[in-house]
Design an enzyme around this catalytic site. Structure first.
Site, PDB file in Angstrom:
ATOM      1  N   GLY A 148       7.275   1.403   3.499  1.00 42.35           N
ATOM      2  CA  GLY A 148       8.487   1.560   2.463  1.00 42.35           C
ATOM      3  C   GLY A 148       8.269   1.308   1.157  1.00 42.35           C
ATOM      4  O   GLY A 148       8.577   0.893   0.477  1.00 42.35           O
ATOM      5  N   SER A 149       6.784   1.859   0.737  1.00 44.15           N
ATOM      6  CA  SER A 149       6.530   1.550  -0.655  1.00 44.15           C
ATOM      7  C   SER A 149       7.586   2.259  -1.918  1.00 44.15           C
ATOM      8  O   SER A 149       7.846   2.052  -2.702  1.00 44.15           O
ATOM      9  CB  SER A 149       5.034   2.082  -0.940  1.00 44.15           C
ATOM     10  OG  SER A 149       4.994   3.474  -0.770  1.00 44.15           O
ATOM     11  N   SER A 150       7.731   3.711  -1.223  1.00 42.28           N
ATOM     12  CA  SER A 150       8.754   4.376  -2.094  1.00 42.28           C
ATOM     13  C   SER A 150      10.031   3.919  -2.403  1.00 42.28           C
ATOM     14  O   SER A 150      10.550   3.670  -3.546  1.00 42.28           O
ATOM     15  CB  SER A 150       8.578   5.886  -1.747  1.00 42.28           C
ATOM     16  OG  SER A 150       9.264   5.996  -0.533  1.00 42.28           O
ATOM     17  N   ALA A 151      10.591   3.369  -1.134  1.00 43.28           N
ATOM     18  CA  ALA A 151      11.819   2.946  -1.182  1.00 43.28           C
ATOM     19  C   ALA A 151      11.951   1.322  -2.300  1.00 43.28           C
ATOM     20  O   ALA A 151      13.054   1.388  -2.818  1.00 43.28           O
ATOM     21  CB  ALA A 151      12.531   2.711   0.271  1.00 43.28           C
ATOM     22  N   ALA A 152      11.087   0.753  -1.822  1.00 45.05           N
ATOM     23  CA  ALA A 152      10.914  -0.533  -2.672  1.00 45.05           C
ATOM     24  C   ALA A 152      10.756  -0.128  -4.023  1.00 45.05           C
ATOM     25  O   ALA A 152      11.410  -1.020  -4.827  1.00 45.05           O
ATOM     26  CB  ALA A 152       9.575  -1.400  -2.173  1.00 45.05           C
ATOM     27  N   ASP A 206      14.767   2.364   4.966  1.00 44.85           N
ATOM     28  CA  ASP A 206      13.967   1.965   4.189  1.00 44.85           C
ATOM     29  C   ASP A 206      14.851   1.151   2.884  1.00 44.85           C
ATOM     30  O   ASP A 206      14.428   0.211   2.560  1.00 44.85           O
ATOM     31  CB  ASP A 206      13.115   2.889   3.255  1.00 44.85           C
ATOM     32  CG  ASP A 206      11.844   3.291   4.360  1.00 44.85           C
ATOM     33  OD1 ASP A 206      11.885   3.177   5.738  1.00 44.85           O
ATOM     34  OD2 ASP A 206      10.742   3.640   4.021  1.00 44.85           O
ATOM     35  N   PRO A 259       0.713  -1.245  -0.092  1.00 42.33           N
ATOM     36  CA  PRO A 259       0.041   0.085   0.056  1.00 42.33           C
ATOM     37  C   PRO A 259       0.953   1.343   0.008  1.00 42.33           C
ATOM     38  O   PRO A 259       1.912   1.623   0.646  1.00 42.33           O
ATOM     39  CB  PRO A 259      -0.607  -0.126   1.176  1.00 42.33           C
ATOM     40  CG  PRO A 259      -0.613  -1.415   1.901  1.00 42.33           C
ATOM     41  CD  PRO A 259       0.440  -2.090   1.171  1.00 42.33           C
ATOM     42  N   VAL A 260       0.491   2.288  -0.784  1.00 39.86           N
ATOM     43  CA  VAL A 260       1.486   3.493  -1.034  1.00 39.86           C
ATOM     44  C   VAL A 260       0.960   4.555   0.286  1.00 39.86           C
ATOM     45  O   VAL A 260      -0.179   4.647   0.689  1.00 39.86           O
ATOM     46  CB  VAL A 260       1.177   4.134  -2.221  1.00 39.86           C
ATOM     47  CG1 VAL A 260       1.543   5.428  -2.401  1.00 39.86           C
ATOM     48  CG2 VAL A 260       1.321   3.219  -3.508  1.00 39.86           C
ATOM     49  N   GLY A 261       2.408   5.140   0.505  1.00 40.64           N
ATOM     50  CA  GLY A 261       1.912   5.946   1.797  1.00 40.64           C
ATOM     51  C   GLY A 261       1.617   5.718   2.967  1.00 40.64           C
ATOM     52  O   GLY A 261       0.727   6.108   3.570  1.00 40.64           O
TER      53      GLY A 261
HETATM   54  O1  PMV Z   1       6.690   6.019   6.905  1.00 40.88           O
HETATM   55  P1  PMV Z   1       7.799   5.540   6.213  1.00 40.88           P
HETATM   56  O2  PMV Z   1       7.898   4.120   5.848  1.00 40.88           O
HETATM   57  O3  PMV Z   1       8.228   6.404   5.054  1.00 40.88           O
HETATM   58  O4  PMV Z   1       8.850   5.557   7.315  1.00 40.88           O
HETATM   59  C1  PMV Z   1       9.185   6.715   7.956  1.00 40.88           C
HETATM   60  C2  PMV Z   1      10.112   6.654   8.969  1.00 40.88           C
HETATM   61  C3  PMV Z   1      10.690   8.074   9.587  1.00 40.88           C
HETATM   62  O5  PMV Z   1      11.735   7.384  10.698  1.00 40.88           O
HETATM   63  C4  PMV Z   1       9.764   8.716  10.207  1.00 40.88           C
HETATM   64  C5  PMV Z   1      11.611   8.777   8.586  1.00 40.88           C
HETATM   65  C6  PMV Z   1      12.879   8.046   7.909  1.00 40.88           C
HETATM   66  O6  PMV Z   1      13.153   8.609   6.845  1.00 40.88           O
HETATM   67  O7  PMV Z   1      13.291   7.125   8.580  1.00 40.88           O
END
Ligand code: PMV
Length: 303
Positions: free
Chosen positions: A90-94, A135, A84-86
């Site tokens: 870690g959808s953007s990193a993947a 991520d 699921p996005v957002g």
């Molecule tokens: O919500 P996500 O999967 O983008 O994780 C954010 C995690 C934070 O620690 C809040 C930010 C980061 O870059 O680590």
């Protein structure tokens, strides 16, 4: 030629937000993956559930940045995702890591895994303004990992793979990592003497968590996750919906449950022995439960 590459999403066991302030975090890759398929083309095209575009920083900022970062000829890239996005998984990193992996294979760029993780982290920083290496590192390397971000490159060590069930509860509310990191920064600037000790405690949760994960003592890991959830609530990244799913998971017998990722909306994560019971309670509380497992495998080119 066509090359297909996939990369996993992740959950945080401990340490989101504190990791932005140089504290340790424990995260694990999970069995939900994003796939990038790269095909030679005479015009650059990015296709995803968000639409079909060329280089477009509004619709596809991450993939556009990957293409420009590597200075490669025109390509067509298709993104398919189970994540699921957002939502804090870690959808953007993947998507970034799968895309870099596929472009690396297609154009024989010779990038090592470490180089892919570092390029991915740089791209996330450029698009989001700030991002910890967690991520992109976990998505590249896979496994259950402890990250110490204060060094360059960040120190990291693989732990024993979490082998109990992992249940994610999605509130279906979009959350902006950038906005939540910004809110925490404002609190940190106003009340450093309150926020720094909280981040130090979260750092200790990660430290104490390492041997517990190595021993497979998920009952104790769960207890510490519950403490981390309270601290995340304290720094303002909780919500009534997130806590409703957390309490539903605990009532159903989860070892522990907490926000995962930026918070605000997005997902919670629970470790569980009886995943079905936890998932059903999360669904009854209005969330969307996903039962998953930790994944040893990071970025993978399909051959
Ligand atoms: O919500 P996500 O999967 O983008 O994780 C954010 C995690 C934070 O620690 C809040 C930010 C980061 O870059 O680590």
């Amino acid at each position: 030629m066509t090359k297909t590459c996939s990369a996993p999403g992740k959950i945080y066991v401990f340490g989101e937000h504190a990791v932005v302030y140089g504290k340790r975090a424990i995260a694990s890759a999970i069995n939900l993956r994003t796939t990038a398929t790269v095909t030679e083309s005479n015009q650059t095209e990015i296709k995803s559930p968000l639409g079909t575009t060329g280089i477009d920083y509004m619709v596809h900022p991450y993939i556009s940045r990957c293409i420009e970062h590597l200075s490669i000829p025109a390509v067509s890239i298709r993104i398919d995702s189970e994540i699921p996005v957002g939502s804090g998984l870690g959808s953007s990193a993947a998507a970034v890591i799968a895309t870099l992996g596929a472009l690396n294979a297609e154009f024989d760029l010779g990038m090592t895994r470490t180089a892919i993780a570092e390029a991915g982290h740089q791209i996330e920083r450029e698009v989001q303004g700030a991002a910890s290496p967690t991520d992109t590192f976990v998505s590249t390397m896979g496994g259950t990992v402890v990250i110490t971000p204060g060094q360059s490159p960040p120190a990291s060590a693989k732990l024993r793979l979490i082998d109990c069930d992992i249940v994610v509860g999605d509130t279906r509310e979009f959350s902006s990592t950038k906005e939540l990191v910004g809110n925490v920064r404002i609190l940190h600037e106003r009340y450093p003497d309150i926020m720094n000790p909280i981040f130090d405690i979260i750092d200790s949760l990660s430290e104490i968590g390492v041997p517990l994960i190595e021993r497979g003592d998920y009952r104790s890991v769960g207890e510490l996750m519950n403490i981390d959830h309270g601290l995340l609530d304290a720094i303002g990244v909780g919500s009534a919906k997130l806590s409703a799913l957390v309490y539903a998971a605990r009532d159903a017998g989860a070892y522990g449950a907490k926000i995962t990722g930026a918070g605000g909306g997005g997902c919670i994560v629970a470790l569980a022995d009886d995943a079905e019971a936890v998932a059903s309670e999360i669904n009854d509380a209005g969330g969307n439960a996903i039962i998953t497992k930790a994944s040893r495998e990071g970025v993978r080119v399909r051959t």
